[in-house]
Scaffold this active site. Structure first.
Site, short mmCIF file in Angstrom:
data_model
loop_
_atom_site.label_atom_id
_atom_site.label_comp_id
_atom_site.label_asym_id
_atom_site.label_seq_id
_atom_site.Cartn_x
_atom_site.Cartn_y
_atom_site.Cartn_z
N CYS A 36 0.84 -1.20 0.00
CA CYS A 36 0.00 0.00 0.00
C CYS A 36 0.87 1.24 0.00
CB CYS A 36 -0.92 0.01 1.22
SG CYS A 36 -0.03 0.11 2.78
N CYS A 39 3.58 1.65 2.58
CA CYS A 39 4.87 0.99 2.31
C CYS A 39 5.79 1.92 1.54
CB CYS A 39 4.65 -0.30 1.52
SG CYS A 39 3.67 -1.55 2.37
N CYS A 104 40.85 -14.34 -25.36
CA CYS A 104 41.69 -14.65 -24.21
C CYS A 104 41.04 -14.12 -22.95
CB CYS A 104 43.10 -14.06 -24.36
SG CYS A 104 43.12 -12.26 -24.36
N CYS A 107 39.88 -10.52 -22.68
CA CYS A 107 38.57 -10.20 -23.27
C CYS A 107 37.47 -10.39 -22.24
CB CYS A 107 38.31 -11.10 -24.48
SG CYS A 107 39.48 -10.92 -25.83
N ASP A 518 24.69 -37.45 9.83
CA ASP A 518 23.43 -37.72 10.52
C ASP A 518 23.19 -39.23 10.49
OD1 ASP A 518 20.88 -37.06 11.70
OD2 ASP A 518 20.01 -37.59 9.77
N ASP A 720 19.83 -35.23 5.26
CA ASP A 720 18.83 -35.49 4.23
C ASP A 720 18.38 -34.23 3.51
OD1 ASP A 720 17.19 -34.20 6.00
OD2 ASP A 720 16.06 -35.97 6.60
#
Length: 825
Positions: A36, A39, A104, A107, A518, A720
């Site tokens: 809004c 903000c 090279c 560049c 783990d 995991d």
């Protein structure tokens, strides 16, 4: 919500920024998170408080902020940081470009510097080996076309990256390079013949007088110099125009000096008859030919270094067979939608990721996971696109399509790893940026010393030494040393089911000295089973059958692997779970649930003791079970102890050998788990783990990683990729073991597609081999120039030999990097 009269949402044009003065710069940012006018006002006020900010206009409708600021007091990074602190985002976009015309490292460095100077550009990474650029910029401030125009202004060609056209473009460019090389060799061969005839050791070789004619040599050398070698002049002009220098400058200077000095001597001999003529046309032509030959080999080798991406893309299925109202219809794989029912027959590729709804078969997943053994699939199992159905007919529902498939994500991760820069490349970038000017300076000093000092007045001799210095210097080898190794190493890793998210992670892994594993799902299968049931039988009102039904009901509400094992174990005894009224999970300890009038507590000894339930008499019995590597879950109903259930998670077959391999590599191996000390020690004794951290709650794993780091250890955390995300992020290197699911790939620096712990050793070994390869490349690239330039300067190297050495220095670096593609693990 009321909106004030000075709101920025009424008219986009009303928010036009005040023109910046000569002392200020204007910055335009795309803002995310505004809801809004309040903000927009908050951002304006927050930015205006910064010292050096003169004017701010935030447009809510366009979600854009325009900031006029004093560069000597504040920079754009500080402005963006303030926006983040206020709770909003400075949005960025990323574009990948194909770059043509780079010769090279200088560049690549020039393009990076040129694009970085553009307002709105946050990050630039130019990869010489892949001939690509990745640019992160602020939308609204810049467009892709602006970046392309900037690249073209710098003297190169850029276009949005299109995978389907890359191979055709490379093949076309390879054809052009080949014919240029052939034409240059044909024209230079007679000049080489004439040159060889001048040496005393080869004087026996007859040289036709026609080839000794200056006009013939001029006619042969001119097209090589200006037509075939014209690209060197174009590249040199573009480099110098933008205020820098590259390899083209060195080649153009060296060959032009030989050509025009020869032309001068030829004209002088015509004007002043009797003047001796010693021409150097063959030097310039042979130099260009040798450099083209070296570039040809380098181009072909660089093409091989990106084969990993092409081979992964080649795994994709082109068509899919869908079930449409009971009829099998074949359609392009791009037309498959989520929810489509697909049919795969034996020997066919699975087109997209999905879930089996009918049938049973074995799937060869080796091309993605590196696992040689086929995997059995039945109803409810997940299948991965591009894997091969071996011996059964499957019907499955499409779940992930297009860029969401596991294969597409793998390709994306490998691409990002290949275009990213490893920190070790910074040295090469710094050297490449100043290399050419230093070499030109050395060449001028060499000429001066020879012409006025060593051999006064010998212009041709001094020029020859200066030319040798110019052409032996090679910044290309430095520029290619790191990216080609990163490309080859990450590509080879992908073939083994190891995904490095970036070059920095490929480099960091070799430093690891401690691996934290783990337990559940990493060392063990993560699929525990019920091994023992002990009913207390201390109540006439409750039978063992009723107790198990209540326990199954309580545990069925939990997502914990041990809970699922208990429910499954009770169901296998023919009992059904009771319905739960309330449920509460107590992290690291257990659960509390109510079923009707029954209040159930299930978990550790600490959980029951916290409820004043005495289980002290069970200690010896529980310890005996735990020493067998089993986890004991105690139960209490309505405040009274009711019995225990033991669950064991079996160790993977490869864990013991993999941990032994890690220890042989000099790594300290630690197991971390929420299980009690005795259970953890039993698993550790079985697998050979060095150290155990037991009873660690999920939120405590990151703390344990930090404690190890404070002791000076370089830690790799292996989990995991979901529950262990904080620990993975805290570790120096996070390694996710899994099946390549979205979260696993995003959670860690390295993802292992296999569940085998050997993948950890493979990943660290590949990192070590790659870094060793990069160091070899950097050493030889630096040593080549450090040794070669002085040798050329003191006159021990003919220009044509210097050119040959320069041409093949970068080839040797690329070929050394390609050895990584043949690594056996």
């Amino acid at each position: 919500m009321s909106v004030s009269s000075n709101s920025n949402i009424s008219d986009p044009q009303s928010s036009a920024p005040t023109p910046a003065s000569d002392q200020t710069k204007q910055l335009t940012l795309q803002i995310g998170g505004m809801t809004c006018a309040a903000c927009a006002t908050r951002i304006e006020k927050g930015l205006r408080r910064l010292d050096g900010v003169e004017e701010v206009n935030v447009n809510l409708a366009l979600e854009r902020a325009s900031v006029n600021y004093e560069p000597s007091m504040i920079n754009k990074e500080q402005v963006e940081q303030k926006i983040e602190q206020l709770g909003y985002q400075s949005l960025k976009e990323t574009v990948d470009l194909d770059i043509s015309g780079m010769t090279c490292a200088a560049c690549a460095t020039r393009i990076e510097k040129g694009i970085k100077r553009m307002d709105g550009v946050s990050a630039v990474n130019v990869n010489l080996a892949l001939e690509t650029a990745r640019v992160q910029y602020t939308p609204g401030t810049l467009e892709t076309t602006d970046i392309i125009r900037k690249v073209e202004k710098l003297g190169y060609t850029a276009s949005p990256k299109k995978e389907e056209g890359i191979q055709q473009r490379r093949e076309h460019e390879a054809t052009i390079r080949k014919w240029k090389l052939i034409a240059s060799a044909i024209l230079s061969l007679p000049l080489l013949w004439a040159m060889v005839g001048h040496f005393s050791v080869t004087s026996w070789i007859g040289v036709p007088m026609l080839l000794m004619n200056p006009w013939v040599q001029l006619i042969l050398a001119t097209p090589v110099q200006f037509v075939i070698g014209g690209a060197f002049y174009v590249g040199a002009y573009k480099a110098l125009r933008s205020g820098s220098a590259n390899m083209d400058v060195l080649v153009a200077l060296g060959t032009s000096a030989a050509y025009f000095y020869s032309l001068f001597l030829m004209i002088r001999s015509l004007i002043v008859p009797g003047t001796s003529v010693e021409l150097y046309f063959e030097v310039s032509s042979i130099l260009i030919t040798l450099i083209l030959l070296g570039k040809w080999f380098e181009y072909r080798a660089k093409g091989r270094s990106s084969e990993a991406i092409r081979s992964l893309m080649g795994l994709r299925a082109l068509t899919a067979r869908i079930d449409r109202d009971g009829e099998e219809v074949e359609i392009p794989v791009d037309d498959v939608q989520v929810g489509h029912l697909l049919i795969v027959k034996p020997g066919e590729k699975i087109p997209v990721d999905g879930e089996v709804v009918e049938g049973h078969s074995s799937i060869d997943e080796s091309m993605l996971t590196g696992e040689s053994l086929p995997v059995e699939k039945t109803v409810g199992d997940q299948v991965i696109g591009a894997t091969i159905n071996q011996n059964g007919r499957l019907k499955f529902r499409a779940v992930h399509i297009g860029k969401e498939t596991a294969l597409s994500q793998i390709i994306r991760v490998v691409e990002e790893a290949q275009v990213s820069k490893a920190p070790i490349q910074r040295l090469a970038d710094v050297i490449s940026g100043i290399f050419v000017p230093i070499v030109v300076g050395i060449a001028l000093v060499t000429f001066a010393i020879w012409f006025w000092g060593v051999a006064p007045g010998d212009f041709s001799g001094a020029l020859e030494k200066a030319i040798a210095v110019l052409v032996i210097a090679c910044p290309c080898a430095l520029g290619l040393a790191t990216p080609t190794s990163i490309m080859a190493g990450s590509g080879r890793a992908a073939e083994y089911g190891i995904l490095f998210k970036g070059g920095e992670h490929l480099e960091a892994a070799h430093k690891v000295d401690t691996v934290v594993l783990d337990k559940t799902g990493t060392i063990t299968r993560g699929e525990p089973v019920v091994t023992d049931i002990q009913f207390a039988n201390n109540s006439q009102e409750m039978s063992e059958q009723q107790w198990l039904q209540w326990v199954a009901g309580a545990e069925s509400a939990s997502e914990h692997p041990l809970a699922k094992a208990i429910v499954q174990g009770i169901k296998e005894r023919g009992l059904q779970a009771e319905l739960v009224d309330t449920f509460e999970a107590i992290p690291g300890k257990g659960i509390h649930a109510t079923i009707g009038a029954q209040s159930l507590w299930i978990g550790t000894r600490q959980l029951l003791q916290s409820q004043q339930i005495d289980v002290h008499d069970l200690e010896a019995e529980i310890q005996e079970v735990e020493q067998q590597g089993k986890t004991v879950m105690l139960t209490a109903i309505n405040g009274q102890y009711a019995g225990w259930i033991a669950v064991a998670d079996t160790v993977k077959e490869t864990s013991q050998a993999a941990i032994a391999r890690l220890k042989q590599m000099g790594l300290h191996v630690i197991m971390i788990t929420g299980d009690n000390e005795r259970t953890a020690q039993a698993i550790a004794a079985q697998t050979g783990v060095d150290q155990v951290l037991a009873g660690v709650l999920p939120e405590g794993k990151a703390t344990e990683i930090s404690r190890l780091q404070q002791q000076g250890r370089i830690v790799a955390m292996v989990g995991d990729g979901i529950n262990d995300a904080p620990a993975l992020a805290t570790a120096n290197t996070g390694i996710a073991i899994g099946t390549g699911a979205d979260v696993a790939i995003e959670a860690a620096d390295i993802t292992l597609m296999r569940g085998d712990l050997n993948g950890i050793a493979d990943a660290i070994m590949l990192s070590r081999r790659t870094i060793r390869n990069i160091r070899q490349n950097l050493f030889w690239a630096l040593a080549y120039n450090v040794i070669g330039i002085p040798i050329a300067a003191i006159g021990l190297l003919a220009p044509w030999l210097a050119g040959a050495a320069m041409a093949f220095s970068s080839v040797s670096v690329v070929l050394n990097a390609l050895r990584l593609q043949r690594i056996k693990l």
